[in-house]
Design a protein around this motif. Structure first.
Motif, mmCIF file in Angstrom:
data_model
loop_
_atom_site.group_PDB
_atom_site.id
_atom_site.type_symbol
_atom_site.label_atom_id
_atom_site.label_comp_id
_atom_site.label_asym_id
_atom_site.label_seq_id
_atom_site.Cartn_x
_atom_site.Cartn_y
_atom_site.Cartn_z
ATOM 1 N N GLN A 1 15.784 -4.639 -0.115
ATOM 2 C CA GLN A 1 14.990 -3.770 -0.965
ATOM 3 C C GLN A 1 14.023 -2.977 -0.096
ATOM 4 O O GLN A 1 13.249 -3.542 0.651
ATOM 5 N N VAL A 2 14.112 -1.661 -0.222
ATOM 6 C CA VAL A 2 13.235 -0.804 0.559
ATOM 7 C C VAL A 2 11.849 -0.766 -0.074
ATOM 8 O O VAL A 2 11.713 -0.518 -1.278
ATOM 9 N N GLN A 3 10.857 -1.022 0.727
ATOM 10 C CA GLN A 3 9.470 -0.902 0.266
ATOM 11 C C GLN A 3 8.721 0.029 1.199
ATOM 12 O O GLN A 3 8.738 -0.167 2.423
ATOM 13 N N LEU A 4 8.093 1.028 0.611
ATOM 14 C CA LEU A 4 7.215 1.899 1.382
ATOM 15 C C LEU A 4 5.798 1.352 1.266
ATOM 16 O O LEU A 4 5.339 1.046 0.157
ATOM 17 N N VAL A 5 5.128 1.249 2.387
ATOM 18 C CA VAL A 5 3.796 0.672 2.411
ATOM 19 C C VAL A 5 2.817 1.696 2.951
ATOM 20 O O VAL A 5 2.949 2.138 4.099
ATOM 21 N N GLU A 6 1.860 2.084 2.114
ATOM 22 C CA GLU A 6 0.827 3.024 2.549
ATOM 23 C C GLU A 6 -0.401 2.254 3.014
ATOM 24 O O GLU A 6 -0.684 1.155 2.530
ATOM 25 N N SER A 7 -1.127 2.864 3.903
ATOM 26 C CA SER A 7 -2.404 2.314 4.348
ATOM 27 C C SER A 7 -3.281 3.455 4.829
ATOM 28 O O SER A 7 -2.802 4.580 5.018
ATOM 29 N N GLY A 8 -4.567 3.146 5.008
ATOM 30 C CA GLY A 8 -5.481 4.131 5.568
ATOM 31 C C GLY A 8 -6.436 4.758 4.583
ATOM 32 O O GLY A 8 -7.307 5.543 4.971
ATOM 33 N N CYS A 22 2.440 5.691 6.210
ATOM 34 C CA CYS A 22 3.492 5.213 5.313
ATOM 35 C C CYS A 22 4.606 4.637 6.180
ATOM 36 O O CYS A 22 5.205 5.363 6.981
ATOM 37 N N SER A 23 4.858 3.348 6.027
ATOM 38 C CA SER A 23 5.909 2.706 6.801
ATOM 39 C C SER A 23 6.840 1.938 5.870
ATOM 40 O O SER A 23 6.590 1.843 4.667
ATOM 41 N N VAL A 24 7.892 1.382 6.439
ATOM 42 C CA VAL A 24 8.914 0.696 5.648
ATOM 43 C C VAL A 24 8.818 -0.806 5.855
ATOM 44 O O VAL A 24 8.651 -1.279 6.988
ATOM 45 N N SER A 25 8.937 -1.531 4.757
ATOM 46 C CA SER A 25 8.948 -2.992 4.818
ATOM 47 C C SER A 25 10.212 -3.507 4.163
ATOM 48 O O SER A 25 10.658 -2.975 3.148
ATOM 49 N N GLY A 26 10.803 -4.559 4.759
ATOM 50 C CA GLY A 26 11.900 -5.246 4.117
ATOM 51 C C GLY A 26 13.251 -4.597 4.246
ATOM 52 O O GLY A 26 14.209 -5.006 3.588
ATOM 53 N N SER A 27 13.349 -3.585 5.121
ATOM 54 C CA SER A 27 14.630 -2.885 5.237
ATOM 55 C C SER A 27 14.680 -2.138 6.554
ATOM 56 O O SER A 27 13.649 -1.859 7.166
ATOM 57 N N ARG A 28 15.889 -1.800 6.965
ATOM 58 C CA ARG A 28 16.055 -0.984 8.155
ATOM 59 C C ARG A 28 16.157 0.493 7.795
ATOM 60 O O ARG A 28 16.576 1.316 8.592
#
Length: 121
Positions: A1-8, A22-28
């Motif tokens: 499952q693709v998750q986009l993770v924002e921060s900042g 914005c980075s990706v979690s849980g997927s390539r």
């Protein structure tokens, strides 16, 4: 499952700067194209910036000259550098990326959870 993770996100005074990531979690999944949107209380979601697969960038009129979208392929991360912030920039900022364009829209199929940006006067 693709998750986009924002921060900042955070609280900043008018005239200040923030950089969203914005980075990706849980997927390539590789971020190839992406957009940043924001939504202020009581207002519709607004597209503020977009970056294409070849690095072409576009901006909403309200942020032109102040915001810069960029992508670091090595880190698989998209950034939104926000300078000269104004109180009207306050809102929840969302990263949008994916490998499909949703029918009838210019939005991609993955969204982040959002990060709050508050600009005080």
């Amino acid at each position: 499952q693709v998750q986009l993770v924002e921060s900042g996100g955070g609280l900043v005074q008018a005239g200040g700067s923030l950089r969203l990531s914005c980075s990706v979690s849980g997927s390539r999944f590789n971020i190839d194209v992406a957009g940043w949107y924001r939504q202020a209380p009581g207002k519709q979601r607004e597209k503020v910036a977009h970056i294409s697969s070849i690095g072409t960038t576009t901006y909403g009129d309200s942020v032109k000259g102040r915001f810069t979208i960029s992508r670091d392929n090595a880190k698989n991360t998209v950034y939104l550098q926000m300078n000269s912030l104004k109180p009207e920039d306050t809102g929840v900022y969302y990263c949008n990326a994916g490998d499909l364009v949703l029918a009838g829209t210019d939005e991609y199929n993955y969204w982040g959870q959002g990060t709050q940006v508050t600009v005080s006067s």
